[in-house]
Design a protein around this motif. Structure first.
Motif, PDB file in Angstrom:
ATOM      1  N   TYR A   1       0.851  -1.190   0.000  1.00 23.93           N
ATOM      2  CA  TYR A   1       0.000   0.000   0.000  1.00 23.93           C
ATOM      3  C   TYR A   1       0.882   1.234   0.000  1.00 23.93           C
ATOM      4  CZ  TYR A   1      -3.793  -3.169   1.006  1.00 23.93           C
ATOM      5  OH  TYR A   1      -4.708  -4.183   0.923  1.00 23.93           O
ATOM      6  N   SER A   2       0.464   2.234  -0.741  1.00 26.33           N
ATOM      7  CA  SER A   2       1.238   3.458  -0.872  1.00 26.33           C
ATOM      8  C   SER A   2       0.389   4.636  -0.419  1.00 26.33           C
ATOM      9  CB  SER A   2       1.637   3.639  -2.341  1.00 26.33           C
ATOM     10  OG  SER A   2       2.241   4.877  -2.525  1.00 26.33           O
ATOM     11  N   GLU A   3       1.029   5.620   0.146  1.00 27.45           N
ATOM     12  CA  GLU A   3       0.301   6.829   0.551  1.00 27.45           C
ATOM     13  C   GLU A   3      -0.006   7.719  -0.640  1.00 27.45           C
ATOM     14  OE1 GLU A   3       2.110   9.060   3.676  1.00 27.45           O
ATOM     15  OE2 GLU A   3       2.241   7.328   5.006  1.00 27.45           O
ATOM     16  N   SER A   4       0.827   7.660  -1.666  1.00 29.44           N
ATOM     17  CA  SER A   4       0.587   8.483  -2.848  1.00 29.44           C
ATOM     18  C   SER A   4       0.093   7.597  -3.997  1.00 29.44           C
ATOM     19  CB  SER A   4       1.850   9.243  -3.254  1.00 29.44           C
ATOM     20  OG  SER A   4       2.874   8.348  -3.575  1.00 29.44           O
ATOM     21  N   ILE A   5      -0.713   8.193  -4.861  1.00 26.22           N
ATOM     22  CA  ILE A   5      -1.360   7.454  -5.942  1.00 26.22           C
ATOM     23  C   ILE A   5      -0.351   7.061  -7.010  1.00 26.22           C
ATOM     24  CG2 ILE A   5      -3.075   7.621  -7.789  1.00 26.22           C
ATOM     25  CD1 ILE A   5      -4.661   9.505  -5.902  1.00 26.22           C
ATOM     26  N   LYS A   6      -0.371   5.763  -7.343  1.00 22.42           N
ATOM     27  CA  LYS A   6       0.477   5.201  -8.390  1.00 22.42           C
ATOM     28  C   LYS A   6      -0.187   3.934  -8.909  1.00 22.42           C
ATOM     29  CE  LYS A   6       3.315   2.446  -5.311  1.00 22.42           C
ATOM     30  NZ  LYS A   6       4.643   2.026  -4.985  1.00 22.42           N
ATOM     31  N   PHE A   7       0.448   3.266  -9.864  1.00 25.60           N
ATOM     32  CA  PHE A   7      -0.072   2.011 -10.391  1.00 25.60           C
ATOM     33  C   PHE A   7      -0.322   1.038  -9.240  1.00 25.60           C
ATOM     34  CE2 PHE A   7       0.866  -2.326 -11.955  1.00 25.60           C
ATOM     35  CZ  PHE A   7      -0.164  -2.443 -12.880  1.00 25.60           C
ATOM     36  N   GLY A   8      -1.530   0.465  -9.201  1.00 25.96           N
ATOM     37  CA  GLY A   8      -1.893  -0.481  -8.145  1.00 25.96           C
ATOM     38  C   GLY A   8      -2.627   0.143  -6.975  1.00 25.96           C
ATOM     39  N   SER A   9      -2.751   1.470  -6.947  1.00 23.78           N
ATOM     40  CA  SER A   9      -3.434   2.150  -5.836  1.00 23.78           C
ATOM     41  C   SER A   9      -4.948   2.034  -5.955  1.00 23.78           C
ATOM     42  CB  SER A   9      -3.091   3.649  -5.818  1.00 23.78           C
ATOM     43  OG  SER A   9      -1.733   3.867  -5.543  1.00 23.78           O
ATOM     44  N   ILE A  10      -5.587   1.993  -4.793  1.00 29.90           N
ATOM     45  CA  ILE A  10      -7.040   2.135  -4.706  1.00 29.90           C
ATOM     46  C   ILE A  10      -7.280   3.508  -4.094  1.00 29.90           C
ATOM     47  CG2 ILE A  10      -9.189   1.288  -3.718  1.00 29.90           C
ATOM     48  CD1 ILE A  10      -7.871  -1.466  -3.487  1.00 29.90           C
ATOM     49  N   ILE A  11      -8.159   4.274  -4.712  1.00 28.10           N
ATOM     50  CA  ILE A  11      -8.420   5.642  -4.270  1.00 28.10           C
ATOM     51  C   ILE A  11      -9.886   5.775  -3.904  1.00 28.10           C
ATOM     52  CG2 ILE A  11      -8.393   8.076  -4.947  1.00 28.10           C
ATOM     53  CD1 ILE A  11      -6.400   5.769  -7.016  1.00 28.10           C
ATOM     54  N   GLU A  12     -10.136   6.380  -2.776  1.00 27.24           N
ATOM     55  CA  GLU A  12     -11.505   6.710  -2.374  1.00 27.24           C
ATOM     56  C   GLU A  12     -11.671   8.216  -2.482  1.00 27.24           C
ATOM     57  OE1 GLU A  12     -14.390   6.731   1.564  1.00 27.24           O
ATOM     58  OE2 GLU A  12     -12.610   5.460   1.571  1.00 27.24           O
TER      59      GLU A  12
END
Length: 155
Positions: free
Chosen positions: A86-97
């Motif tokens: 899991y990453s804090e910043s948006i990148k490939f593989g991120s889920i964003i709400e």
């Protein structure tokens, strides 16, 4: 304004995406098989009229071959996602709400329904919206259709 409760399980979301891609692959292969059968059946006849339909069948076959190639590429792209990270910043593989919906940065699959009835929009890194949200974190905002949208959570 309705707020979404929680980000979906990444493994479950990944599996739903993989199922959707596998269904596409099966559908395209089945269409190609049907077209092959029609082409073989048309070879028995020698009417000039059917030459046009053979060309049309070949065009359809090529169209489904391209769709199949795209679906297989999406499947390969999906397999590159680290489902544990899991990453804090948006990148490939991120889920964003966001305030209105979920996004999953993976491949261009569109809307995927989850078991709890929620929907996730699966987009690729090629999508125009990705350029607007890449590298952003929870609390950041971006503009979409002349509206400011807040990122609530990133995983």
């Amino acid at each position: 304004m309705k707020t979404i409760k929680m980000i979906p399980n990444k493994t479950q979301l990944f599996n739903n995406c993989l199922d959707a891609v596998n269904k596409q692959i099966q559908r395209y292969k089945a269409e190609m098989d049907t077209i092959k059968e029609s082409m073989v059946a048309n070879d028995v006849h020698t009417d000039y009229d059917e030459e046009g339909s053979k060309g049309e069948l070949l065009g359809d076959f090529e169209k489904y071959a391209k769709y199949l190639d795209t679906a297989q590429t999406m499947k390969l792209t999906l397999t590159k996602i680290d489902r544990e990270h899991y990453s804090e910043s948006i990148k490939f593989g991120s889920i964003i709400e966001t305030e209105k919906r979920y996004y999953f940065i993976a491949c261009a699959l569109g809307e995927i329904k989850m078991e709890d009835g929620s929907s996730v929009y699966v987009i690729s890194t090629e999508a125009p919206i990705y350029e607007k949200i890449k590298g952003k974190k929870a609390g950041d905002t971006f503009m979409l259709n002349e509206k400011e949208i807040e990122i609530i959570e990133v995983r």
